[in-house]
Every structure is written in structure tokens, then in C-alpha cells.
Design an enzyme around this catalytic site. Structure first.
Site, PDB file in Angstrom:
ATOM      1  N   TYR A  18      36.683   1.032 113.865  1.00  0.00           N
ATOM      2  CA  TYR A  18      35.454   1.776 113.564  1.00  0.00           C
ATOM      3  C   TYR A  18      34.458   1.615 114.722  1.00  0.00           C
ATOM      4  O   TYR A  18      33.903   2.595 115.228  1.00  0.00           O
ATOM      5  CB  TYR A  18      34.840   1.273 112.255  1.00  0.00           C
ATOM      6  CG  TYR A  18      33.554   1.982 111.869  1.00  0.00           C
ATOM      7  CD1 TYR A  18      33.580   3.293 111.385  1.00  0.00           C
ATOM      8  CD2 TYR A  18      32.310   1.348 111.994  1.00  0.00           C
ATOM      9  CE1 TYR A  18      32.388   3.950 111.045  1.00  0.00           C
ATOM     10  CE2 TYR A  18      31.138   1.998 111.645  1.00  0.00           C
ATOM     11  CZ  TYR A  18      31.183   3.300 111.173  1.00  0.00           C
ATOM     12  OH  TYR A  18      30.011   3.948 110.833  1.00  0.00           O
ATOM     13  N   SER A  69      26.783   4.360 115.506  1.00  0.00           N
ATOM     14  CA  SER A  69      26.592   3.309 114.512  1.00  0.00           C
ATOM     15  C   SER A  69      26.157   2.033 115.219  1.00  0.00           C
ATOM     16  O   SER A  69      26.557   1.786 116.368  1.00  0.00           O
ATOM     17  CB  SER A  69      27.894   3.029 113.767  1.00  0.00           C
ATOM     18  OG  SER A  69      27.758   1.865 112.966  1.00  0.00           O
TER      19      SER A  69
HETATM   20  P1  NDP Z   1      29.920   9.423 103.340  1.00  0.00           P
HETATM   21  O1  NDP Z   1      31.319   8.937 103.144  1.00  0.00           O
HETATM   22  O2  NDP Z   1      28.981   9.474 102.188  1.00  0.00           O
HETATM   23  O3  NDP Z   1      29.945  10.851 104.025  1.00  0.00           O
HETATM   24  C1  NDP Z   1      30.861  11.214 104.993  1.00  0.00           C
HETATM   25  C2  NDP Z   1      31.347  12.604 104.685  1.00  0.00           C
HETATM   26  O4  NDP Z   1      32.293  12.989 105.706  1.00  0.00           O
HETATM   27  C3  NDP Z   1      32.087  12.663 103.347  1.00  0.00           C
HETATM   28  O5  NDP Z   1      31.751  13.832 102.641  1.00  0.00           O
HETATM   29  C4  NDP Z   1      33.534  12.662 103.805  1.00  0.00           C
HETATM   30  O6  NDP Z   1      34.448  13.214 102.884  1.00  0.00           O
HETATM   31  C5  NDP Z   1      33.425  13.512 105.051  1.00  0.00           C
HETATM   32  N1  NDP Z   1      34.639  13.389 105.859  1.00  0.00           N
HETATM   33  C6  NDP Z   1      35.389  12.277 106.076  1.00  0.00           C
HETATM   34  N2  NDP Z   1      36.452  12.582 106.827  1.00  0.00           N
HETATM   35  C7  NDP Z   1      36.383  13.908 107.089  1.00  0.00           C
HETATM   36  C8  NDP Z   1      37.217  14.805 107.801  1.00  0.00           C
HETATM   37  N3  NDP Z   1      38.358  14.417 108.380  1.00  0.00           N
HETATM   38  N4  NDP Z   1      36.840  16.108 107.884  1.00  0.00           N
HETATM   39  C9  NDP Z   1      35.702  16.541 107.291  1.00  0.00           C
HETATM   40  N5  NDP Z   1      34.890  15.741 106.569  1.00  0.00           N
HETATM   41  C10 NDP Z   1      35.225  14.433 106.477  1.00  0.00           C
HETATM   42  O7  NDP Z   1      29.325   8.481 104.509  1.00  0.00           O
HETATM   43  P2  NDP Z   1      27.847   8.294 105.074  1.00  0.00           P
HETATM   44  O8  NDP Z   1      26.944   9.371 104.621  1.00  0.00           O
HETATM   45  O9  NDP Z   1      27.486   6.887 104.839  1.00  0.00           O
HETATM   46  O10 NDP Z   1      28.138   8.434 106.648  1.00  0.00           O
HETATM   47  C11 NDP Z   1      27.824   9.577 107.417  1.00  0.00           C
HETATM   48  C12 NDP Z   1      27.984   9.228 108.878  1.00  0.00           C
HETATM   49  O11 NDP Z   1      27.092   8.171 109.223  1.00  0.00           O
HETATM   50  C13 NDP Z   1      29.380   8.735 109.254  1.00  0.00           C
HETATM   51  O12 NDP Z   1      29.744   9.224 110.523  1.00  0.00           O
HETATM   52  C14 NDP Z   1      29.201   7.234 109.307  1.00  0.00           C
HETATM   53  O13 NDP Z   1      30.163   6.596 110.125  1.00  0.00           O
HETATM   54  C15 NDP Z   1      27.798   7.123 109.868  1.00  0.00           C
HETATM   55  N6  NDP Z   1      27.174   5.845 109.595  1.00  0.00           N
HETATM   56  C16 NDP Z   1      26.921   5.440 108.308  1.00  0.00           C
HETATM   57  C17 NDP Z   1      26.334   4.212 108.081  1.00  0.00           C
HETATM   58  C18 NDP Z   1      26.036   3.713 106.698  1.00  0.00           C
HETATM   59  O14 NDP Z   1      25.589   2.552 106.574  1.00  0.00           O
HETATM   60  N7  NDP Z   1      26.247   4.477 105.634  1.00  0.00           N
HETATM   61  C19 NDP Z   1      25.981   3.324 109.198  1.00  0.00           C
HETATM   62  C20 NDP Z   1      26.297   3.845 110.496  1.00  0.00           C
HETATM   63  C21 NDP Z   1      26.855   5.059 110.676  1.00  0.00           C
HETATM   64  P3  NDP Z   1      35.229  12.156 101.874  1.00  0.00           P
HETATM   65  O15 NDP Z   1      34.202  11.807 100.841  1.00  0.00           O
HETATM   66  O16 NDP Z   1      36.371  12.957 101.381  1.00  0.00           O
HETATM   67  O17 NDP Z   1      35.649  10.974 102.731  1.00  0.00           O
END
Ligand code: NDP
Length: 255
Positions: A161, A146
């Protein structure tokens, strides 16, 4: 080629974590990977506990997995491998975010952040590794860092984070060094502000306008734009790149 589009992942078998949210980056990765000819298994805590039945109707295999739990990862990866017949690409995308500032940050919240984002990346990588090492299809790992890790958090992500994602970046670089001689590449994508449930409506109108004005490309990114960078790193197009971090941030953080 399919409909004139080169299939960059034809013949590859990919595991993507955190792809259950249709508006998230994970789901965009899964869609693009399938479009490019990959067979895909998606691991997410939101799926019910189930048995992999193999890809249905061209869609992905979906498997329950809590990435912060090693046993859960082991069970899900075994099923993914059975369903796909091997693993050539791993994308560690599952993650959580919280903005809690250091003066309010309790130990259990700090630990949970690291457990999911950093230990989760380790857990899934560890159980996928035997299959990746056995792959003869140019295996690759892509992890989600990130911009928060590079600029010191400060937006929707607090210090926990930023630290967890900084750990992911360092972990990826070390994987690249250790696994390169054994034929596995490892790279990272560092997204800026991407329009998903993590960010949408979270800034308030004034802050959002101000933030966009400070981004050279004057807008937030889309999940599909992050998926495109991940496709590059997962495919043989990036065959001589390992240990790199690709920024997908519209110029928000240039360093
Ligand atoms: P979302 O919350 O839409 O997607 C993340 C997914 O991961 C969700 O389905 C979530 O489930 C799942 N998840 C969370 N915890 C676990 C776990 N313990 N085991 C299995 N699955 C899990 O987020 P984004 O699509 O925005 O983010 C995706 C990645 O990109 C992340 O790593 C995020 O940190 C990174 N990122 C995103 C940015 C942004 O601006 N959106 C910027 C920089 C990095 P649930 O819905 O139940 O939480």
C-alpha cells in the site's frame, strides 16, 4: 454564489473515481463539488454496467469502471465525456488497502495493490488526458496519496500500500512537470487516518485511543475534511500550485 456560498467550481466538469461508497472520501468529494457548482461523473466498480443518462436531479452521472482495467476506463471515460460535454477536473480517488506485512505478502496481492492504486491512477489519467488538454477552463488533476507513503506504512497499510501510494505521489509530480506547459495542473492530497470503512473499527479500542493521543489535533479526520483540500486543489484558488502534496492528517506526520 449560491445561498451566500461562493461556487468555486461553477462551470467545471469533474470526473471522480471511487465515489460509490456513501461513507467514503469519494462521496464527500462528489457532494462538495456539486455544492460548488460542478457537473460530476463518478466512476466506481460498485456501479452496475450502465449508459450515462446525464446528471439526474442535480446528482452525479454514475458509471461502472474498474480502474485497474484500461479498457473499462476507456469505455467509462468516453461516456463521462459525452454526458458532461468535456472534462476540466479529474480526481483519482479509487483505492484499496491491506495491512499484510512483508513476510506474509504474496506476489498476487502486491500486484493487485499496485494495479488498482497506481496503474489505476495512470489508466484513468491517460484516458481523461485528451479532454483535459482540450479544456479551456483551467484543468486540474488531483490524486489521492497517503501518509502511509511518507511515513513507511505501518498502520492499516502494508509495504505494498505504501509503495503504491508513493508511486502515486511521484507520478503526480512528474505529471505536473510534463503537463504544466500544456496548461494542466496536477497535485496530490495525502490523508492521514480518516474515518471511512477503510479505518472505522479496524484498530481496536486501545490502539485507537493511543493513536489519537499521538495526533496533535487529537482525533481522526472526516471525509469532508479531505474533500475540502481536494476542492482547493481542483479549483482556481490553487491556480499557482502544481506538483504539491497537501497533508490532511491533523499533524500526525509533520515533515
Ligand atoms: P473506500 O473504500 O470507502 O472508497 C474507495 C472506493 O473505491 C470504493 O467505492 C471502492 O469500491 C472503490 N474502488 C476500489 N477498487 C476499485 C477499482 N478497481 N475500480 C473502481 N473503483 C474501485 O475508501 P476511502 O474513502 O477511505 O479511500 C478513498 C481514497 O483515499 C483511497 O485512494 C485511499 O487509499 C485514500 N486514503 C484513505 C485514507 C483513510 O484513512 N480512509 C487515508 C489515506 C488515503 P469497493 O467498495 O468495491 O472496494
Amino acid at each position: 454564489m449560491s445561498g451566500g456560498v461562493p461556487q468555486l467550481l461553477a462551470g467545471k466538469r469533474a470526473v471522480v473515481t471511487g465515489g460509490a461508497n456513501p461513507r467514503g472520501i469519494g462521496a464527500a468529494i462528489v457532494r462538495l463539488f456539486i455544492e460548488h457548482g460542478a457537473a460530476v461523473a463518478v466512476l466506481d466498480r460498485d456501479y452496475p454496467d450502465n449508459d450515462a443518462g446525464g446528471p439526474r436531479g442535480g446528482g452525479p452521472v454514475t458509471l461502472h469502471c474498474d480502474v485497474s482495467n484500461g479498457a473499462s476506463c476507456e469505455a467509462a471515460m468516453a461516456r463521462a465525456q459525452d454526458a458532461l460535454g468535456g472534462i476540466d477536473v479529474l480526481v483519482n480517488n479509487a483505492g484499496i488497502v491491506a495491512a499484510t506485512r512483508i513476510w506474509d505478502l504474496p506476489e498476487d496481492e502486491f500486484r493487485r495493490m499496485v494495479d488498482v492504486n497506481l496503474t489505476g491512477t495512470y489508466n484513468v489519467t491517460r484516458v481523461a488526458l485528451p479532454a483535459l488538454l482540450a479544456s479551456d477552463r483551467k484543468p486540474a488533476i488531483v490524486n489521492l496519496g497517503s501518509t502511509a507513503a511518507l511515513r513507511g506504512g505501518g498502520l492499516l497499510g502494508g509495504s505494498h500500500y505504501a509503495a503504491s501510494k508513493g508511486g502515486v505521489i511521484s507520478f503526480t509530480k512528474a505529471l505536473a512537470r510534463e503537463l504544466g506547459p500544456r496548461g494542466v495542473r496536477a497535485n496530490c492530497v495525502a490523508p492521514g487516518i480518516i474515518e471511512t470503512d477503510m479505518t472505522l473499527g479496524k484498530f481496536g479500542e486501545n490502539w485507537e485511543t493511543e493513536l489519537k493521543q499521538g495526533i496533535p489535533l487529537q482525533r481522526f479526520g472526516s471525509p469532508a475534511e479531505v474533500a475540502q483540500a481536494i476542492l482547493f486543489l481542483a479549483s482556481d484558488l490553487s491556480s499557482y500550485s502544481t506538483g504539491i502534496v497537501v497533508d490532511v492528517n491533523g499533524g500526525f506526520h509533520i515533515h
